[in-house]
Scaffold this motif. Structure first.
Motif, PDB file in Angstrom:
ATOM      1  N   LEU A  60     -26.369 -39.778 -39.761  1.00 18.18           N
ATOM      2  CA  LEU A  60     -26.816 -41.163 -39.942  1.00 18.18           C
ATOM      3  C   LEU A  60     -26.486 -41.527 -41.377  1.00 18.18           C
ATOM      4  O   LEU A  60     -26.690 -40.728 -42.289  1.00 18.18           O
ATOM      5  N   ALA A  61     -25.993 -42.731 -41.585  1.00 15.24           N
ATOM      6  CA  ALA A  61     -25.631 -43.106 -42.953  1.00 15.24           C
ATOM      7  C   ALA A  61     -25.724 -44.601 -43.147  1.00 15.24           C
ATOM      8  O   ALA A  61     -25.647 -45.382 -42.200  1.00 15.24           O
ATOM      9  N   GLY A  62     -25.904 -44.955 -44.397  1.00 15.20           N
ATOM     10  CA  GLY A  62     -25.940 -46.372 -44.747  1.00 15.20           C
ATOM     11  C   GLY A  62     -25.788 -46.518 -46.251  1.00 15.20           C
ATOM     12  O   GLY A  62     -25.934 -45.545 -46.999  1.00 15.20           O
ATOM     13  N   PRO A  63     -25.486 -47.738 -46.695  1.00 12.48           N
ATOM     14  CA  PRO A  63     -25.307 -47.952 -48.136  1.00 12.48           C
ATOM     15  C   PRO A  63     -26.614 -47.728 -48.893  1.00 12.48           C
ATOM     16  O   PRO A  63     -27.687 -48.051 -48.379  1.00 12.48           O
ATOM     17  N   ALA A  64     -26.504 -47.188 -50.087  1.00  9.90           N
ATOM     18  CA  ALA A  64     -27.680 -46.992 -50.933  1.00  9.90           C
ATOM     19  C   ALA A  64     -28.288 -48.341 -51.288  1.00  9.90           C
ATOM     20  O   ALA A  64     -27.572 -49.341 -51.406  1.00  9.90           O
ATOM     21  N   GLY A  65     -29.604 -48.336 -51.420  1.00 12.17           N
ATOM     22  CA  GLY A  65     -30.289 -49.552 -51.844  1.00 12.17           C
ATOM     23  C   GLY A  65     -30.559 -50.538 -50.725  1.00 12.17           C
ATOM     24  O   GLY A  65     -31.060 -51.635 -50.965  1.00 12.17           O
ATOM     25  N   THR A  66     -30.209 -50.165 -49.512  1.00 11.60           N
ATOM     26  CA  THR A  66     -30.473 -51.040 -48.364  1.00 11.60           C
ATOM     27  C   THR A  66     -31.125 -50.207 -47.269  1.00 11.60           C
ATOM     28  O   THR A  66     -31.179 -48.978 -47.362  1.00 11.60           O
ATOM     29  N   SER A  67     -31.595 -50.890 -46.241  1.00  8.00           N
ATOM     30  CA  SER A  67     -32.070 -50.141 -45.079  1.00  8.00           C
ATOM     31  C   SER A  67     -31.054 -50.236 -43.940  1.00  8.00           C
ATOM     32  O   SER A  67     -31.346 -49.891 -42.808  1.00  8.00           O
ATOM     33  N   ASP A  68     -29.871 -50.725 -44.259  1.00  6.56           N
ATOM     34  CA  ASP A  68     -28.823 -50.829 -43.237  1.00  6.56           C
ATOM     35  C   ASP A  68     -28.354 -49.441 -42.820  1.00  6.56           C
ATOM     36  O   ASP A  68     -28.348 -48.507 -43.626  1.00  6.56           O
ATOM     37  N   MET A  69     -27.970 -49.352 -41.569  1.00  3.69           N
ATOM     38  CA  MET A  69     -27.385 -48.092 -41.129  1.00  3.69           C
ATOM     39  C   MET A  69     -26.015 -48.395 -40.537  1.00  3.69           C
ATOM     40  O   MET A  69     -25.899 -49.165 -39.581  1.00  3.69           O
ATOM     41  N   THR A  70     -25.002 -47.826 -41.135  1.00  2.31           N
ATOM     42  CA  THR A  70     -23.640 -48.133 -40.698  1.00  2.31           C
ATOM     43  C   THR A  70     -23.054 -47.037 -39.812  1.00  2.31           C
ATOM     44  O   THR A  70     -21.994 -47.220 -39.230  1.00  2.31           O
ATOM     45  N   LEU A  71     -23.742 -45.923 -39.740  1.00  2.00           N
ATOM     46  CA  LEU A  71     -23.241 -44.831 -38.899  1.00  2.00           C
ATOM     47  C   LEU A  71     -24.413 -44.110 -38.242  1.00  2.00           C
ATOM     48  O   LEU A  71     -25.372 -43.735 -38.910  1.00  2.00           O
ATOM     49  N   SER A  72     -24.309 -43.930 -36.953  1.00  2.00           N
ATOM     50  CA  SER A  72     -25.258 -43.108 -36.206  1.00  2.00           C
ATOM     51  C   SER A  72     -24.440 -42.385 -35.163  1.00  2.00           C
ATOM     52  O   SER A  72     -23.990 -42.982 -34.189  1.00  2.00           O
ATOM     53  N   LYS A  73     -24.227 -41.115 -35.393  1.00  2.00           N
ATOM     54  CA  LYS A  73     -23.298 -40.417 -34.498  1.00  2.00           C
ATOM     55  C   LYS A  73     -23.730 -38.980 -34.249  1.00  2.00           C
ATOM     56  O   LYS A  73     -24.101 -38.265 -35.185  1.00  2.00           O
ATOM     57  N   VAL A  74     -23.671 -38.596 -32.993  1.00  2.00           N
ATOM     58  CA  VAL A  74     -23.853 -37.188 -32.620  1.00  2.00           C
ATOM     59  C   VAL A  74     -22.463 -36.643 -32.312  1.00  2.00           C
ATOM     60  O   VAL A  74     -21.723 -37.225 -31.514  1.00  2.00           O
ATOM     61  N   LEU A  75     -22.117 -35.567 -32.973  1.00  2.00           N
ATOM     62  CA  LEU A  75     -20.748 -35.052 -32.896  1.00  2.00           C
ATOM     63  C   LEU A  75     -20.787 -33.539 -32.628  1.00  2.00           C
ATOM     64  O   LEU A  75     -21.399 -32.800 -33.403  1.00  2.00           O
ATOM     65  N   PRO A  76     -20.183 -33.085 -31.540  1.00  2.00           N
ATOM     66  CA  PRO A  76     -20.127 -31.626 -31.340  1.00  2.00           C
ATOM     67  C   PRO A  76     -19.510 -30.939 -32.565  1.00  2.00           C
ATOM     68  O   PRO A  76     -18.480 -31.402 -33.073  1.00  2.00           O
ATOM     69  N   THR A  77     -20.151 -29.866 -33.026  1.00  5.88           N
ATOM     70  CA  THR A  77     -19.683 -29.196 -34.238  1.00  5.88           C
ATOM     71  C   THR A  77     -18.527 -28.272 -33.871  1.00  5.88           C
ATOM     72  O   THR A  77     -18.698 -27.047 -33.752  1.00  5.88           O
ATOM     73  N   VAL A  78     -17.399 -28.854 -33.670  1.00  5.34           N
ATOM     74  CA  VAL A  78     -16.242 -28.055 -33.289  1.00  5.34           C
ATOM     75  C   VAL A  78     -14.978 -28.728 -33.825  1.00  5.34           C
ATOM     76  O   VAL A  78     -14.894 -29.950 -33.904  1.00  5.34           O
ATOM     77  N   VAL A  79     -14.033 -27.874 -34.207  1.00  3.30           N
ATOM     78  CA  VAL A  79     -12.755 -28.365 -34.716  1.00  3.30           C
ATOM     79  C   VAL A  79     -11.657 -27.791 -33.819  1.00  3.30           C
ATOM     80  O   VAL A  79     -11.684 -26.609 -33.469  1.00  3.30           O
ATOM     81  N   GLY A  80     -10.728 -28.648 -33.425  1.00  2.18           N
ATOM     82  CA  GLY A  80      -9.623 -28.192 -32.589  1.00  2.18           C
ATOM     83  C   GLY A  80      -8.311 -28.310 -33.341  1.00  2.18           C
ATOM     84  O   GLY A  80      -7.932 -29.411 -33.755  1.00  2.18           O
ATOM     85  N   TYR A  81      -7.656 -27.167 -33.534  1.00  6.04           N
ATOM     86  CA  TYR A  81      -6.357 -27.181 -34.216  1.00  6.04           C
ATOM     87  C   TYR A  81      -5.267 -27.217 -33.135  1.00  6.04           C
ATOM     88  O   TYR A  81      -5.182 -26.289 -32.311  1.00  6.04           O
ATOM     89  N   VAL A  82      -4.484 -28.273 -33.141  1.00  4.09           N
ATOM     90  CA  VAL A  82      -3.499 -28.470 -32.075  1.00  4.09           C
ATOM     91  C   VAL A  82      -2.471 -27.332 -32.093  1.00  4.09           C
ATOM     92  O   VAL A  82      -1.944 -26.960 -33.151  1.00  4.09           O
ATOM     93  N   LYS A  83      -2.247 -26.792 -30.897  1.00  2.16           N
ATOM     94  CA  LYS A  83      -1.335 -25.648 -30.788  1.00  2.16           C
ATOM     95  C   LYS A  83       0.103 -26.085 -31.065  1.00  2.16           C
ATOM     96  O   LYS A  83       0.455 -27.246 -30.836  1.00  2.16           O
ATOM     97  N   GLU A  84       0.881 -25.148 -31.515  1.00  5.89           N
ATOM     98  CA  GLU A  84       2.290 -25.458 -31.770  1.00  5.89           C
ATOM     99  C   GLU A  84       3.007 -25.691 -30.441  1.00  5.89           C
ATOM    100  O   GLU A  84       2.669 -25.107 -29.421  1.00  5.89           O
ATOM    101  N   GLY A  85       3.986 -26.565 -30.492  1.00  5.63           N
ATOM    102  CA  GLY A  85       4.811 -26.787 -29.307  1.00  5.63           C
ATOM    103  C   GLY A  85       4.299 -27.874 -28.388  1.00  5.63           C
ATOM    104  O   GLY A  85       4.911 -28.143 -27.352  1.00  5.63           O
ATOM    105  N   ILE A  86       3.177 -28.485 -28.734  1.00 11.12           N
ATOM    106  CA  ILE A  86       2.684 -29.586 -27.901  1.00 11.12           C
ATOM    107  C   ILE A  86       3.598 -30.797 -28.112  1.00 11.12           C
ATOM    108  O   ILE A  86       3.835 -31.202 -29.256  1.00 11.12           O
TER     109      ILE A  86
END
Lengths: 120, 383
Positions: free
Chosen positions: B48-74
């Motif tokens: 969750l994120a937003g600019p400092a000094g405000t109560s705005d929220m510009t991001l609310s995201k649930v993201l699987p904690t995984v990184v996929g490195y694209v295989k060679e030859g795709i």
């Protein structure tokens, strides 16, 4: 008898549509996607409400502020002598516990742990 | 121990940091400051994120904690934008074409390079412009070791500008707290006197929160949680149905849909595809055996923390035991824990579930902490 919820209503409408236009009229994958999207929107709305609630409470408190001899917790926070004011705090909690004070406690504990590594 | 990547700067100005030793990105005057609450989970992260000094929220995201490195030859066009690294759902949706790497295991960084890539992705979500100063409160398991903390700081170096690492169960309490109702009659502030059980993917964290920051004595971290249940269930499936070919991802799906604790529930028929054919598997006992192991692991820790509470506070504490995290979705977990406490003679215990928003409480608490943190409490990331 329990009240009819939005979910109940949705299921009734869904059944009606399927009964009228056939079971395949609504794609299951599309439906799941719509439900997931709406759930996410509701969750976002809940989070936003949660985060602005404290600000609204603080605003309400400031408009009904008591006499100068009884400073609000917000004023007390501003007058804190030991540290720089928090320029990025969006609001000051009106509750008995200041989150910043709790963080102070955490940092003090970390310092103690660094000084006394053998005890861990 | 490696050189710490953090220093507290007690006299830091209220404007953007000028520390010349901040590395990774060019040091420049940031145009704005973004505050973020970052629940860095083993399987899922929430930001969750937003600019400092405000109560705005510009991001609310649930993201699987995984990184996929694209295989060679795709071949070109298979991966959108011909990206070489994918994150979260994108990585999982393209698992055939990528090498999946989970940066976190049991709550700590297991693959630093992947963690840095993941942090970089999080940064780009918080601030697509790449120009803002990013200050983030990161949730970490209770009683995380110095080395594990340092690993997070090292990975965040040059990506985030300032950081605060705060134990997850404490952030859960902050997130769960309804600030608008604090002080109202009948509302029990969870920060005043409660016990949080946060069951994640890699760790289960128990924490007493009693109006001050929890000490080490107030927290217990158990390296047994959702992933461990998956492993037990997978073994059971392999034993009952050899060569089933079910992926770990599928096993997790089955657990999330059907896991329960308490007496055996039968039948629980689960439809799966094995070898291209649909099969109906009866998994009542297997699911119960796997999930009940969690109770056996966390219950002793729960009673240990209760026993450490003062006699003045323990009765109220017993009324405020809150289960959160993905494990809170296991059917019956509140009732089973409450019954065991009652059977063991504890005074009128009440175990509650945090609710459907369990994925976000840590991040909500983290963003609250970020917004409340004083200037001198933020830590710079240094080489």
């Amino acid at each position: 008898m329990s009240p009819i919820t939005a979910e109940d209503e949705f299921l009734v409408v869904l059944s009606t549509v399927r009964a009228t236009y056939g079971p395949a009229s609504i794609n299951e994958t599309d439906l799941k996607e719509i439900v997931a999207t709406e759930e996410s929107r509701v969750a976002d709305a809940a989070v936003i409400a949660e985060l602005i609630a404290s600000r609204m409470t603080a605003l309400q408190t400031s408009t009904t502020a008591s006499t100068p001899s009884a400073p609000s917790s917000a004023q007390a926070e501003t007058n804190r002598p030991a540290s720089t004011p928090a320029p990025f705090a969006s609001s000051v909690s009106t509750s008995p516990f200041s989150i910043a004070d709790l963080i102070d406690g955490m940092l003090a504990q970390e310092k103690r742990d660094v000084r006394q590594p053998a005890q861990r | 121990m490696s050189t710490p990547a953090v220093v507290e700067k007690n006299t830091a100005p209220a404007t953007a940091p000028q520390a010349p030793t901040v590395t990774g990105r060019p040091v420049k005057a940031a145009t704005k400051t973004m505050l973020a609450g970052f629940d860095l989970g083993t399987n899922k992260s929430c930001i969750l994120a937003g600019p400092a000094g405000t109560s705005d929220m510009t991001l609310s995201k649930v993201l699987p904690t995984v990184v996929g490195y694209v295989k060679e030859g795709i071949v070109d066009g298979i991966i959108a934008g011909n990206a070489t690294i994918l994150f979260g759902e994108d990585a999982l949706n393209n698992m055939l074409h990528v090498d999946l790497v989970a940066p976190i295991a049991e709550g700590v960084i297991a693959h630093p390079a992947a963690a840095r890539d993941f942090f970089q992705r999080v940064r780009s979500l918080i601030d697509p412009s790449g120009q803002a100063e990013i200050r983030t409160v990161v949730g970490i398991p209770a009683n995380t070791s110095d080395k594990a903390r340092e690993d997070i700081r090292q990975c965040a170096l040059g990506i985030f500008d300032r950081i605060l690492l705060v134990p997850e169960p404490f952030l859960s309490a902050l997130g769960f707290r309804d600030d608008a109702r604090v002080g109202q009659t009948g509302y029990v502030d969870p920060v005043t006197n409660s016990l949080f059980i946060d069951i994640g993917g890699g760790t289960s964290d128990l924490c007493r929160v009693q109006g001050c920051f929890p000490t080490r004595e107030d927290q217990i971290c158990i390296p047994f949680a959702g992933d461990a249940i998956d492993e037990i269930l997978h073994s059971e499936l392999d034993r009952l149905y050899p060569n089933n070919g079910l992926s770990r991802h599928k096993v997790r799906e089955i657990k999330e849909a059907h896991a329960y604790v308490g007496p055996v529930r039968k039948p629980i028929d689960v439809r799966v595809i094995m070898g291209g054919k649909a099969h109906m598997l009866e998994l009542g006992e297997a699911l119960g055996r796997a999930a009940n192991t969690l109770i056996d692991k966390i219950y002793p820790a729960l009673t240990t923390l209760i026993a450490r509470a003062s006699s003045d506070s323990v009765v109220t504490l017993l009324q405020n035991i809150i289960v959160t995290g993905g494990g809170s979705q296991i059917k019956g977990i509140d009732a089973v824990l409450q019954k065991r406490l009652t059977d063991d003679g504890f005074e009128s215990p009440k175990v509650k579930l945090a609710g459907q928003d369990y994925k976000r409480y840590v991040a909500i608490g983290a963003l609250k902490a970020a917004r409340a943190a004083r200037e001198n409490q933020w830590q710079f990331l240094l080489t």
